[in-house]
Structure formats: C-alpha cells, structure tokens
Design a protein around this motif. Structure first.
Motif, short mmCIF file in Angstrom:
data_model
loop_
_atom_site.label_atom_id
_atom_site.label_comp_id
_atom_site.label_asym_id
_atom_site.label_seq_id
_atom_site.Cartn_x
_atom_site.Cartn_y
_atom_site.Cartn_z
N GLY A 1 58.29 44.42 52.23
CA GLY A 1 59.17 44.93 51.18
C GLY A 1 58.67 44.51 49.81
N VAL A 2 58.67 45.41 48.85
CA VAL A 2 58.26 45.05 47.49
C VAL A 2 59.29 45.60 46.50
CG1 VAL A 2 55.80 44.94 48.01
CG2 VAL A 2 56.76 47.08 47.19
N LEU A 3 59.49 44.87 45.44
CA LEU A 3 60.42 45.27 44.38
C LEU A 3 59.68 45.10 43.06
CD1 LEU A 3 63.44 46.08 43.83
CD2 LEU A 3 63.90 43.64 43.52
N ALA A 4 59.39 46.20 42.41
CA ALA A 4 58.59 46.14 41.18
C ALA A 4 59.21 45.19 40.17
CB ALA A 4 58.46 47.54 40.57
N LEU A 5 58.38 44.44 39.48
CA LEU A 5 58.87 43.63 38.38
C LEU A 5 59.11 44.55 37.19
CD1 LEU A 5 56.58 40.48 38.69
CD2 LEU A 5 58.91 40.81 39.54
N GLY A 6 60.07 44.18 36.38
CA GLY A 6 60.44 45.02 35.25
C GLY A 6 59.30 45.18 34.26
N GLY A 7 58.90 46.41 34.02
CA GLY A 7 57.80 46.68 33.11
C GLY A 7 56.52 47.03 33.83
N SER A 8 56.49 46.84 35.15
CA SER A 8 55.25 47.13 35.88
C SER A 8 54.85 48.60 35.75
CB SER A 8 55.43 46.82 37.37
OG SER A 8 54.29 47.25 38.11
N VAL A 9 53.56 48.82 35.68
CA VAL A 9 53.02 50.18 35.77
C VAL A 9 53.01 50.59 37.24
CG1 VAL A 9 51.59 49.93 33.71
CG2 VAL A 9 50.63 49.33 35.96
N SER A 10 52.76 51.86 37.47
CA SER A 10 52.68 52.39 38.83
C SER A 10 51.29 52.12 39.43
CB SER A 10 52.89 53.91 38.83
OG SER A 10 54.15 54.24 38.32
N THR A 11 51.24 52.15 40.75
CA THR A 11 49.93 52.24 41.40
C THR A 11 49.46 53.69 41.27
OG1 THR A 11 51.03 52.78 43.49
CG2 THR A 11 50.40 50.47 43.14
N PRO A 12 48.18 53.96 41.50
CA PRO A 12 47.78 55.36 41.58
C PRO A 12 48.60 56.06 42.66
CG PRO A 12 45.86 53.91 41.66
CD PRO A 12 47.07 53.03 41.75
N LYS A 13 48.77 57.35 42.52
CA LYS A 13 49.55 58.11 43.50
C LYS A 13 48.93 57.88 44.89
CE LYS A 13 52.21 62.34 43.25
NZ LYS A 13 53.36 61.85 42.46
N GLY A 14 49.76 57.65 45.88
CA GLY A 14 49.22 57.36 47.21
C GLY A 14 48.99 55.88 47.43
N GLY A 15 49.11 55.09 46.36
CA GLY A 15 49.01 53.64 46.52
C GLY A 15 47.59 53.12 46.48
N ILE A 16 47.48 51.82 46.65
CA ILE A 16 46.17 51.19 46.73
C ILE A 16 46.10 50.35 47.99
CG2 ILE A 16 45.65 51.10 44.25
CD1 ILE A 16 46.78 48.29 44.20
N THR A 17 44.92 50.23 48.52
CA THR A 17 44.70 49.34 49.65
C THR A 17 43.59 48.39 49.25
OG1 THR A 17 45.41 51.02 51.23
CG2 THR A 17 44.09 49.20 52.10
N ALA A 18 43.84 47.11 49.41
CA ALA A 18 42.85 46.12 48.95
C ALA A 18 43.03 44.82 49.71
CB ALA A 18 43.04 45.89 47.45
N PRO A 19 41.99 43.99 49.68
CA PRO A 19 42.15 42.66 50.30
C PRO A 19 43.12 41.80 49.50
CG PRO A 19 39.99 42.86 49.25
CD PRO A 19 40.63 44.21 49.18
N VAL A 20 43.69 40.83 50.19
CA VAL A 20 44.70 39.94 49.60
C VAL A 20 44.07 38.57 49.32
CG1 VAL A 20 46.80 38.64 50.17
CG2 VAL A 20 46.64 41.09 50.71
N VAL A 21 44.34 38.05 48.13
CA VAL A 21 43.97 36.66 47.84
C VAL A 21 45.26 35.91 47.49
CG1 VAL A 21 42.70 35.12 46.30
CG2 VAL A 21 41.68 37.31 46.99
N VAL A 22 45.56 34.87 48.27
CA VAL A 22 46.77 34.09 48.03
C VAL A 22 46.42 32.86 47.21
CG1 VAL A 22 48.68 32.83 49.11
CG2 VAL A 22 47.75 34.88 50.22
N VAL A 23 47.18 32.63 46.14
CA VAL A 23 46.99 31.41 45.33
C VAL A 23 48.33 30.73 45.15
CG1 VAL A 23 45.01 32.41 44.12
CG2 VAL A 23 47.29 32.55 43.08
N HIS A 24 48.26 29.43 44.79
CA HIS A 24 49.47 28.62 44.67
C HIS A 24 49.67 28.07 43.27
CE1 HIS A 24 48.21 28.76 48.87
NE2 HIS A 24 49.50 28.80 49.13
N ASP A 25 48.69 28.26 42.41
CA ASP A 25 48.83 27.86 41.00
C ASP A 25 47.69 28.49 40.20
OD1 ASP A 25 46.57 26.25 41.57
OD2 ASP A 25 47.85 24.55 42.05
#
Lengths: 483, 483
Positions: B129-153
């Motif tokens: 589930g995702v909820l856009a942050l206020g002011g976010s731009v859109s992804t390209p139509k159809g979305g994006i698929t990409a690798p994930v990088v998790v960071v903690h700071d």
C-alpha cells in the motif's frame, strides 16, 4: 437467544473459542513462589525440563521458520497456491529437522476474494472501506445502492424488521477493550459476523455490514468467517471499520442514509489440501499419541503471522529440539499442522474422522492458536468432569516446571483449540497454549497480522513451554487424565 | 546535519514543530497542590474564571461543531470544495454565535491526490500500500519498476550512493514509542518525509518511499508534506506502512528486491482560500489583539478531527462562551482559523503579512494544533529571552486557575504553533495549547483521524483552558510579556 449462541459457537470455531474465559485473572507468576502442592511428576523431570527450557529459550529457529513462512509465502487461504506452498515447505522443513513426515489429504472450500468497495451516497458522499467476510456472495455486477439500517443487537434487528426490508443492515456492535479481568469480549461480538447476514436476510435485507470485531482500530478492516443459513437467501456481507460504523451510526441517528456497496467474490470447486504431520515415534508405546498442533492456513490478508504462523512454527520447533536433544519419549509425539481452520475447519474434522479408531489412544491434544505472545500456561478441557480434575492436577504439577518464565498457569476453561475440538467427543484431553493475548484481536484477520508484530523471545518461550509439556506427557507412566 | 535540520524544520511546519519538547515531563497536577508563588493575576480573576470553567466544562457545543465539521464536511485539503465549505460553515457558525466575522483572502496550493499502488515484484510478489506525500509528482503512466535500496539515515544514504542510482529509496526510519520523558520523536523522524525525495533524487534515485511517521501501526498509511529542492529532479514519493517498510528491509537484507510503483497526482493552479476571523472587540483597547487560533484545512484522508478540527472548534466555542457570558475584555479577542497549514502554511504567512502593521499590538497569539485531548497547559515562546521569562511568570500565575482540571503547566519550549510562527519575528508572544498527546501521532494524517477518537469532555476542557487564558490575557492591565 439460543440461535445467537449457536451462531456464536460457529463463528468462534474459526478463532479461539472461549478465549475470553481463557485469559482472565492472569497473574504473572515469574516471581516463582514455591508450589503449594507436591510435584511428583515435575520432580522426576526437573533435569530434562531444565535442559529443554534452556535450549528452547536460547534458540531462534522457530522465529526463523516464521520469517520464511510469512515473508516468502505470506497469506495462505484454503485453496490458494500459497497454502500448497506452505504445506510443501512445512513438510520439507520437518523432514530436514529429522522428523517422520507425511501429509494427509483433506478437501477444503475454495473461496476467492475479488474487489470490494463502498460509499455513503446520502446525506453526504463519503468513501467506506469494505472487506468481504469469508464465504460472502457477490453483489450484483455494478453493486447495490440501498438505505442503511444500523442495529446494535439482535433485539434491535427484530424491532426494526420493517425498515430492514430492502436495506443494508449495519451491525455496529462494539467489542469492549481488553481487560485482564474480563478478557476480550470476542465471543459476545463475533456472533454478528458469523450470523448477521442470514439474520438480516431473513428480514428482507439486501446486504449486511459488520463492524470489524476488534476493540482497537486505525481504520482497520478485519475479515473472518460467516455462515449462511440454508433456509435464507444469501446476501453479500462484509466488514467495515469501527470508524465507518460509528459514522454511519451517527448519520443514521439523524435521518436517512444510503450506501452503495460492491463486493466481488468467487466460490470455486473444493480444492485438495492436506494436514501436515511430523512425528517422533514413541520408544515404548508408539501407538499412544500426544498431538501438538496449530493451523497452517490463514486468512488472505496480512501474513498470518500471529494467526497462526506462530502456532505452527512453535510445534515444528518443539519437535525439532526434542529430536535434537536425543529425547525418546515412551509415547509418540505427533505434530499436526491442520489445514483450513479459518473457513471450514476441514483439517480438524478430517483428522478426527481419519483417526477415529486411534482417538482412544490419543492421550492428549494441544493446540496453539492465540498468537505468538509470551506463554502463560495452558487452558484445558475434557468431556469427562472427573477426568478434567485429574488432568488439572497432573498438568499443574508438570506446568510448575515452567514457572521460571511465567508459563505455569493451568486454567480448566473447557477449551483447547478449534482444530482439536472434533476429537473432544472421543474423550481426547483438550489443551490450548495460553499466551498474553491482550493485543491478539488488534491484529487478527487483518493486514497488520505481520512478522514485525512478533517478538522472537516470545516464540522461543512458546517452544519451551510446549516442548516440556509434550515431552513429559508423552513420557510419564500414566495418561494425563487416567484415574 | 545542517541541511537535515533545515528539512526537519520545514517538515515540522506542517505539524506541531517542537512537539517533542512540548510534551516531556508532564505531571498530572489535578491533585491541586497550593502554588508556591504569589498569584496576583489569578486572584483578581478567580471568580470570573470559575464561571468560565464551569460553563465550558458543562458545554458540549465544541463537540457538536466538530461533528458537523467532520461528518458533514469531512477532510478539507487546500483547494478542495470541502475546504470552501468548511470556511463558509465556520464563518456562519461564528456569526450565529454573535461574533464579528470576516474572511481574509489567501491563495493556496492546490494539489490533488489520484490513485497510487505498489507491489514487490521480486523475490516475492506482494502488494504494498502506498499513500502519496503531499506535493509528490506522478510516476510515468503505467508506473515504474526498479530495485529497492533501504536506508535508515542520511549517512547510510550517502554510503549507498552508488546503489541508489536508478533505484527506489526506502527510508525505514523508526519513530520511537511515545514516552512522557522523551515525547514522540516526531521531529527526528519526519525529516525523512520532508526531504527524503530530493536527497534521494540528488543521488540518482527514481522514487522515494518513507516509512509512515508513527510509532503504532495497524498497516496504517500516514501522509504529510514534503518539499522538493529546486536544484534536484522531482521524483515521486509516498509513504508505506511500518509493516511493509520492515518487510522490504528484511527482504533487502537478503538480496535484490524490486518494486513496482504507481502514483498519480495533479498539481493544479493555485486556488483562492481564506483565513476565517471572528472577533470580540475590546472594550478599552480594541486595537490590542489576543489571537486564539487553529487551522481549518486538513489532509485529504480521514476527517481531520484531531488535526485540526479539534483546534478550531475549541477557539470558536471559547469565543461563543465568552460572548454568551457577557464578558467584555479590555482588548480584542480574535479567533483566527488559518487556511492551508498542512501543505503550504499560506494562511499563517498571509495573516502575518497582512497584519504586519498591527503585530506590535498583538499581545499574544495562541494556537491549538496537537489534537483534541485533555489539556495540560501551554507551551510558550518569545523571540526575546527576558520577555519569555516575564511571560512565563505571568502565564504560570494565570494558568494556576486551571489546576482543577490539570491544565496549569507552563512549558517555555519556545513554541506556539506553525500558523502563528510567522508572527514570532515581530515579537508576538507564542503560545501553544498543550494536551495529553500520547496518541496524537497514531491518528495524525491518516484515515483514522476521525470523530470517534475524540472524547467530548476533552474538547470541553480545552475550551475552558483557552477561554480563561484568552480572557485574562485580553483583560489584565499589563501585556503578558511587558516589563
């Protein structure tokens, strides 16, 4: 109220029946007072219990298994490919752990959730989240729009029978906050989820919505099982959040409210599934069996971490550790991972039927299905009152071995677990692992039933409690309920 | 860390800045110990305060207003028809209550949320589930698929700069559990929501996801404001649940994870909005003004009950009750319902700009923006340190009148509220209504910010605290900060 009680009993079959009774009056007994009774069984097993407890509490294997189950496989409703995957994984994992493993075929319902959505259309326009209850039929394509009638109990449903015709009934029945004195109140509220649709349909309603059965909500939808009466029309039914139930209630108290509701579901042909069984064969009485169990299926939301991933990994790991410690109990210890607890209980019923001939030699059946929390002891039941008393005495004796980590309470609450209940009429002693479940109904049947809600130490402690209890009961000279 | 601090300050502007500092060390003082200091101001106003308190605490008008605002109008983001409706309603309600009412035009951003969805695509398939942050731009139509990088700071973001190129950055930064000693930890964690997208974009990321800024989750999505650096590419950004952030973290710690992300938003032309102002004209010094305020806009999820419906109805009702009691303070009491606090602060900035000439005669500005909970006292700030000391002495004196219901604590935490902060440089004393906000960040910016989470008595008590403080400050001979 007889019908309501019957409905409640059905609904509870899909979740810890009698949970309310199992949890009151908990006192933390880690302070380790000296027992006020002789402990002949405990005395005999003190050394081996200490070894089991130390090994189990330091081990993180159950949590590691739970991580695989939840993150790799995830939710696993009856009939889903994920449940098949979970069954294959569990069988292999128990084999890898050195247990004797087999699966026993069971046919299960195969209900599939589609999309669902709702909205208040008058007097305001507002989105309403809905989550179909398990087994619900679909709305007509395009949904239905109808007036809303809010009720708070069966009596009010009766009183509003005229308004209910052609309406969407909303059961806004509040589950009380959990307390140590009174438990969760799940039993009193879940009856509307189980039987609300047919009771509404009987009075001409076109759909039924049920306030999610939980005391805490962050706009949280809880699914769960329901049952259609064969004599009533099947109307679509779903849960809504506490927030939306309260909103509908406030609006309806002021005037006419209408809602649009769309629910898509599919009722597929029954699917093949299986109970997964792993054994440590008894060294002297292999035909006498101690069953320790949980259910491998889950609802199709969240990850089924507490309900009941925690239960099955506890049993799997208890088996592994006993094997690893080279312990050879006199009787057979049988780990049973039941399929289809949530929406059919076919695993439990199927097991009892298939093993009917040997139930007389099933000396004990234990289930864990209250989530993965710190263990507090065991709830027990027996169809014979005298046998229950003897069982209570012996189990109190054995459970004193678990006092060091607060798991020594024995509560004769008449209950073990939904899956082992079909064995009760044959006189099989019923035992439920009792845990500190104050948060259980916050997560249960929701998207929030995920691994992050489980503390690794709690699962390790559950393994310790179950492994000691199972080993002693399997090894001690007498049956736990014998005269 | 300077940039991080600046980002945090921006992010906090949309929510209670300094909330952490405002809440520690709360002690319930309803036990009503005798004050250790002389109370000349309190002594003079004791009778009238008792009358105000009794009237306000017995009154349920603020809650009734909140019910209209939340149930009839609902969420009201800047630029939405609902906000226009709320403004018209509030103006009319204050007129009906006998106040002098006007609106003051302010242009506001008009950002509109569309659909959003996410999924883990490897190594497992799982909905996110995702909820856009206020002011976010859109992804390209159809979305994006990409690798994930998790960071903690931020440091880890730097260390993983190479991996971040072309990736979706997930900020999995845990907000600590609320404690009375350390507060909420909101300030430390919200910086990733505010500045995470641009910091990720700077290093070549294609999107940024932020763990919802809350300590408690039932798979709960929290939105909120973010800001794009003008020097960086604008990449889409959204919140995910704690549960999914933890899942992504666990998966990423074991190997490559890819996600699909689709966010639709619209950035519309600026819209006309307004601050709503209701007044009780001062009997002797009408040009000296006591501002009491909240913000009328909300995020577009939930009902904006705590954030900040509770704040505005408190001020509206305080005005009504003072009027109703026939009290005629020397100075003017001005109720200001600021527009667009959440994603622009245009109301607060616009007010300060439009009223610049009279800020020297604004003797006090009070805001309530921490939710509708039991009042505990006031947090105060002043650009002049000596003036803050004098203000603290006088407000401690006045607030002793509120000891009977636990609202007498004065905390010189430097803070009042986001909307009144633009008046601070002009030397306007800053005051925030301090409440028992331990649950505030559970609901804030979510679908769970609804009326059922608000206790009527709490709102009545807030009215009592504000009405007494505002009346005394408006009527007493000296300014609250004067030498």
């Amino acid at each position: 109220m007889k019908s309501a009680i019957a409905l409640a009993m059905f609904a509870c079959a899909c979740t810890p029946t009698g949970y309310t009774a199992a949890t009151p009056n908990w006192v933390n007994d880690t302070a380790s007072v000296q027992p006020k009774f002789p402990t002949p069984i405990a005395d005999r097993y003190r050394d081996v219990a200490a070894k089991i407890i130390a090994t189990a509490r330091a081990d993180r294997g159950a949590y590691a298994k739970l991580e695989v189950l939840t993150d790799t496989i995830g939710a696993r409703l009856a009939g889903s490919p994920a449940l098949d995957k979970a069954i294959a994984w569990a069988a292999q994992a128990m084999k890898d752990d050195g247990l004797e493993v087999r699966t026993e075929k069971v046919m299960v319902p195969h209900w599939v959730r589609g999309e669902a959505d709702g909205a208040i259309t008058a007097p305001i326009a507002r989105h309403v989240g809905v989550l179909a209850l398990g087994g619900s039929v679909s709305t007509p394509k395009g949904g239905i729009t109808a007036p809303v009638v809010v009720v708070h109990d069966w009596k009010e449903l009766d009183a509003k029978a005229e308004q209910v015709k052609g309406a969407i009934v909303v059961y806004n029945v509040a589950m009380p906050a959990y307390s140590e004195e009174t438990g969760s109140g799940y039993g009193q509220t879940v009856q509307y989820r189980g039987g609300g649709a047919s009771q509404a349909a009987k009075r001409g309603a076109v759909a039924a919505l049920v306030r999610s059965v939980t005391a805490k909500s962050l706009h949280t939808l809880h699914t769960g099982a329901m049952r259609y009466d064969k004599d009533q029309p099947k109307i679509p039914t779903a849960s809504i959040t506490i927030e939306d139930a309260e909103l509908l209630d406030r609006l309806a108290s002021k005037g006419t409210v209408t809602m649009r509701l769309r629910i898509e579901t599919q009722d597929m042909p029954e699917a093949e599934s299986a109970n997964v069984i792993g054994e440590i064969k008894g060294s002297e009485k292999p035909d006498e069996v101690v069953v320790i169990s949980g259910h491998i299926d889950s609802w199709d939301v969240g990850q089924g971490a507490h309900d009941d991933g925690a239960g099955i990994v506890t049993m799997m790991q208890a088996g592994k550790l006993l094997k690893q410690l080279g312990l050879k109990p006199r009787r057979t210890i049988r780990i049973v991972l039941f399929t289809n607890e949530e929406n059919g209980l076919r695993g439990g019923k199927g097991y009892a039927a298939a093993h009917q001939a040997e139930l007389g030699k099933t000396v004990f059946a234990l289930e864990s299905d209250f989530g993965g929390f710190a263990p507090r002891g065991f709830g027990i039941g027996h169809k014979d009152k005298d046998a229950l008393g003897r069982m209570q005495t012996r189990m109190t004796d054995i459970a004193s071995l678990l006092r060091g980590f607060g798991a020594s309470r024995i509560t004769p609450n008449g209950h073990g677990g939904a899956d082992i209940e079909p064995m009760a009429p044959a006189g099989v002693p019923q035992v439920g692992l009792d845990v500190d479940g104050h948060a259980y109904f916050d997560y249960h049947h929701t998207d929030a039933d995920t691994l992050d809600k489980v503390k690794p130490q709690d699962i390790s402690d559950m393994v310790a409690a179950v492994a000691v209890m199972a080993y002693v009961v399997a090894d001690m000279p007498d049956r736990v309920d014998s005269p």
